[in-house]
Write an enzyme that holds these catalytic residues in place. Sequence first.
Site, mmCIF file in Angstrom:
data_model
loop_
_atom_site.group_PDB
_atom_site.id
_atom_site.type_symbol
_atom_site.label_atom_id
_atom_site.label_comp_id
_atom_site.label_asym_id
_atom_site.label_seq_id
_atom_site.Cartn_x
_atom_site.Cartn_y
_atom_site.Cartn_z
ATOM 1 N N ARG A 130 12.458 19.029 32.397
ATOM 2 C CA ARG A 130 11.642 19.705 33.183
ATOM 3 C C ARG A 130 11.829 19.445 34.698
ATOM 4 N NH1 ARG A 130 7.173 18.320 32.878
ATOM 5 N NH2 ARG A 130 7.222 16.581 31.386
ATOM 6 N N TYR A 166 16.639 24.977 30.246
ATOM 7 C CA TYR A 166 15.919 23.842 29.360
ATOM 8 C C TYR A 166 14.530 24.091 28.832
ATOM 9 C CZ TYR A 166 13.279 19.579 28.352
ATOM 10 O OH TYR A 166 12.799 18.491 27.710
ATOM 11 N N LYS A 220 5.378 25.292 27.423
ATOM 12 C CA LYS A 220 4.186 24.755 28.391
ATOM 13 C C LYS A 220 3.679 25.962 29.304
ATOM 14 C CE LYS A 220 4.604 20.430 26.947
ATOM 15 N NZ LYS A 220 5.607 19.949 26.607
ATOM 16 N N HIS A 228 -2.322 18.992 26.021
ATOM 17 C CA HIS A 228 -1.021 18.434 25.631
ATOM 18 C C HIS A 228 -1.386 17.534 24.591
ATOM 19 C CE1 HIS A 228 2.835 16.513 27.196
ATOM 20 N NE2 HIS A 228 3.082 17.284 26.103
ATOM 21 N N SER A 234 4.495 13.175 28.343
ATOM 22 C CA SER A 234 5.739 13.334 27.645
ATOM 23 C C SER A 234 6.657 12.205 27.148
ATOM 24 C CB SER A 234 6.677 14.047 28.657
ATOM 25 O OG SER A 234 5.732 15.305 28.910
ATOM 26 N N CYS A 246 5.828 10.072 25.128
ATOM 27 C CA CYS A 246 4.915 8.682 24.930
ATOM 28 C C CYS A 246 4.471 8.687 23.405
ATOM 29 C CB CYS A 246 3.963 8.749 25.926
ATOM 30 S SG CYS A 246 4.803 8.386 27.608
ATOM 31 N N ASP A 297 2.568 18.742 19.871
ATOM 32 C CA ASP A 297 2.645 18.865 21.309
ATOM 33 C C ASP A 297 1.607 19.638 21.987
ATOM 34 O OD1 ASP A 297 4.431 18.142 23.711
ATOM 35 O OD2 ASP A 297 4.869 20.117 23.820
ATOM 36 N N ARG A 328 17.119 16.402 22.711
ATOM 37 C CA ARG A 328 16.125 17.068 21.670
ATOM 38 C C ARG A 328 16.395 17.728 20.508
ATOM 39 N NH1 ARG A 328 10.558 16.906 23.926
ATOM 40 N NH2 ARG A 328 10.825 15.623 25.857
HETATM 41 P P1 GTP Z 1 7.263 15.099 24.197
HETATM 42 O O1 GTP Z 1 7.813 15.959 23.231
HETATM 43 O O2 GTP Z 1 7.994 14.804 25.737
HETATM 44 O O3 GTP Z 1 5.869 15.654 24.614
HETATM 45 O O4 GTP Z 1 7.242 13.578 23.804
HETATM 46 P P2 GTP Z 1 6.204 12.803 22.609
HETATM 47 O O5 GTP Z 1 4.842 12.421 23.039
HETATM 48 O O6 GTP Z 1 6.118 13.804 21.337
HETATM 49 O O7 GTP Z 1 6.991 11.618 22.191
HETATM 50 P P3 GTP Z 1 7.725 10.920 21.150
HETATM 51 O O8 GTP Z 1 6.934 11.015 19.907
HETATM 52 O O9 GTP Z 1 9.264 11.912 20.775
HETATM 53 O O10 GTP Z 1 8.243 9.534 21.675
HETATM 54 C C1 GTP Z 1 9.318 9.425 22.549
HETATM 55 C C2 GTP Z 1 9.752 8.080 22.567
HETATM 56 O O11 GTP Z 1 8.833 7.264 22.297
HETATM 57 C C3 GTP Z 1 10.764 7.980 21.310
HETATM 58 O O12 GTP Z 1 11.749 7.390 21.733
HETATM 59 C C4 GTP Z 1 9.970 7.292 20.133
HETATM 60 O O13 GTP Z 1 10.905 6.431 19.415
HETATM 61 C C5 GTP Z 1 9.192 6.330 21.178
HETATM 62 N N1 GTP Z 1 8.028 5.824 20.310
HETATM 63 C C6 GTP Z 1 7.071 6.565 19.822
HETATM 64 N N2 GTP Z 1 6.109 5.981 19.343
HETATM 65 C C7 GTP Z 1 6.131 4.819 19.498
HETATM 66 C C8 GTP Z 1 5.313 3.672 19.372
HETATM 67 O O14 GTP Z 1 4.349 3.563 18.396
HETATM 68 N N3 GTP Z 1 5.967 2.461 19.756
HETATM 69 C C9 GTP Z 1 7.194 2.206 20.635
HETATM 70 N N4 GTP Z 1 7.604 1.286 20.974
HETATM 71 N N5 GTP Z 1 7.861 3.346 20.863
HETATM 72 C C10 GTP Z 1 7.297 4.694 20.504
HETATM 73 C C1 SPV Z 2 7.415 17.501 27.309
HETATM 74 O O1 SPV Z 2 8.101 17.368 28.261
HETATM 75 O O2 SPV Z 2 6.383 17.346 27.175
HETATM 76 C C2 SPV Z 2 8.029 18.284 26.164
HETATM 77 C C3 SPV Z 2 9.223 18.532 26.242
HETATM 78 O O3 SPV Z 2 7.323 18.466 25.122
HETATM 79 S S1 SPV Z 2 9.136 20.462 27.091
HETATM 80 O O4 SPV Z 2 8.931 21.439 26.028
HETATM 81 O O5 SPV Z 2 10.430 20.462 27.669
HETATM 82 O O6 SPV Z 2 8.178 20.399 28.058
HETATM 83 MN MN MN Z 3 5.043 17.664 25.446
#
Ligand code: GTP
Ligand code: SPV
Ligand code: MN
Length: 584
Positions: free
Chosen positions: A70, A198, A207, A227, A249, A251, A278, A367
């Site tokens: 983004r 993207y 979003k 979110h 994002s 996290c 999400d 992704r």
């Molecule tokens: P968006 O799709 O961008 O909104 O992200 P999201 O909040 O769904 O994040 P996601 O669960 O994909 O996690 C992002 C990164 O954080 C990945 O590389 C995970 O492996 C890492 N991660 C997720 N949960 C944990 C956790 O509890 N501990 C640690 N150390 N890393 C984590």
């Molecule tokens: C984020 O960035 O929080 C995502 C991926 O979940 S996107 O759809 O590109 O915003």
């Molecule tokens: Mn997101």
Amino acid sequence: MPSTLAALNQWLDEVALLTQPARIHWCDGTQAEYAALGAQMLERGELHALNPHTHPRCTLHRSHPGDVARVEHLTYICTRERADAGPNNPWLAPAEAHAKMDALFAGCMRGRTLYVVPYCMGPIDSPLARCGVEITDSAYVVANMHLMTRMGAPALARIEREGRFVKGLHSTGELDPERRFIMHFPEELAIKSYGSGYGGNALLGKKCHALRIASWQARQEGWLAEHMLIVGIQSPQGQTHYIAAAFPSACGKTNLAMLVPPADMRRAGWKVWTVGDDICWMAPGKDGRLWAINPEAGFFGVAPGTSAKTNPNALAMLDHHTIFTNVAVTADGQPWWEGLDARVPALDWQGRPFDPARGPAAHPNSRFTVSARQCPSFSPHAEDAQGVPISAIVFGGRRESLLPLVFEARDWAHGVMLGAAMGSETTAAASGAVGVLRRDPMAMKPFCGYNFADYFAHWLSFDRPGLQLPRIFHVNWFRKGSDGNFLWPGFGDNLRVLAWMLARCEGGAAAVETPIGRMPHAHYLDTAGLRLPAAALEALLHVDPAGWQREMAALGDYFSEFGARLPARLESERRRVLEALEAN
Ligand code: GTP
Ligand code: SPV
Ligand code: MN
């Protein structure tokens, strides 16, 4: 399949006149359409086949190397009044923004196909669901919309019945960052996106519609567009509570939504059900509780870090019918990313022979796109028209210091202040530096379609008689020790923290009052199955008064950016915590 809705036909005529496509394709949303699009993209090289034995029907898309995330500085909220967009959003006057975008769109689809994508965000029969139409010249976007939304004929039928829809216009353009903008016109329920293919910039239902436009509508209509993931936690007693959690994002939302209980808790009878990873739309129900739907039908998740250890449910759904974007590939054509396993890939995300000197093999924001129905933990209630009732709301960020593992707000207003105070280290999900601490209230900094001061006031407005609001918690899975390693094991073990929250919701667990909120006694977290040093747990649950005073002072500076528009209640909640810290 021309529509019976005059407003839709007229808008399409205007767009076609402006963009000059060679042909127009109305998407019907069928499997046959999806298969035909896939075959065309494979032939044109927009998709690459993966190993059909290990990953049937999976494909790889390699984006332009400069179009991988983004672009928040190019993402605008175009309201008549600048103050309505707030200091939290880039702003342009609507007339100026339309002129700028229409100049970019002029003739941009010459020789190309214009796709008309009617879509529904949310279960097609849900009163909480909302519809839109995306016009795009990208087959990749259409394929992703097939997986991420309910699109095609059923959505068009609903749109024709309701007569109202969000108008989204997208073109991949030249992929020139100088000619790339994502503009939102909340007062017109319209989006114009140019110059990026993207996800967050191009899949306009996600979003752009489901957060930026929907948050504006939600404020006017008395609901919330957030979110947040939605997860159902079933206790050994058989009771399922639903939790909505806002993390910025990359996290941890996808991971928490698909959590697999650690062995000891699984044996005890805990189960986890995924509703969404999400976005969460929630509205007060007749019973006064907040009822939530996941507006999406699929997951657009972060690949790096996903493994059989961290997220087995995700891994199990990614070995068929998945579109991968910007991952690496092994010699035998399997998708690969950092953290998956010990294999060494043959090609990096740009399709070059992998050379570790050039950085990671998979792009850090690579992704997967996959239908939610492929998730082994997908909740049987995920597509219920009325949604699921929310028992707890969780805020959290990526904070290597200060923020404890978990604490609970005293009440709703305190919880809203904690959400507004959220900070997190930046990630690869957006262009720009990674690892920089910034404010990201309620994980909505990039996604709130209006002034944050009004958004906080909207949140506070739910504190009224007749509503049975969820409890609010704050978590941090990302605290680091002096050795630079994470103190908390995270992933499946996060259920130990959720279990304490659910006990709180049921009135069971005790809590310690601290100046920042309520915390569990160390022995109340079920960490028996963990090899966690006592010192680590103590550090994770420690409140550092001096550090918190600095944190609350900095929050005061942030709040002052909103001037008189900031609700007084938020500032009084901040003062209350500061005073408790000083008295301590
Ligand atoms: P968006 O799709 O961008 O909104 O992200 P999201 O909040 O769904 O994040 P996601 O669960 O994909 O996690 C992002 C990164 O954080 C990945 O590389 C995970 O492996 C890492 N991660 C997720 N949960 C944990 C956790 O509890 N501990 C640690 N150390 N890393 C984590
Ligand atoms: C984020 O960035 O929080 C995502 C991926 O979940 S996107 O759809 O590109 O915003
Ligand atoms: Mn997101």
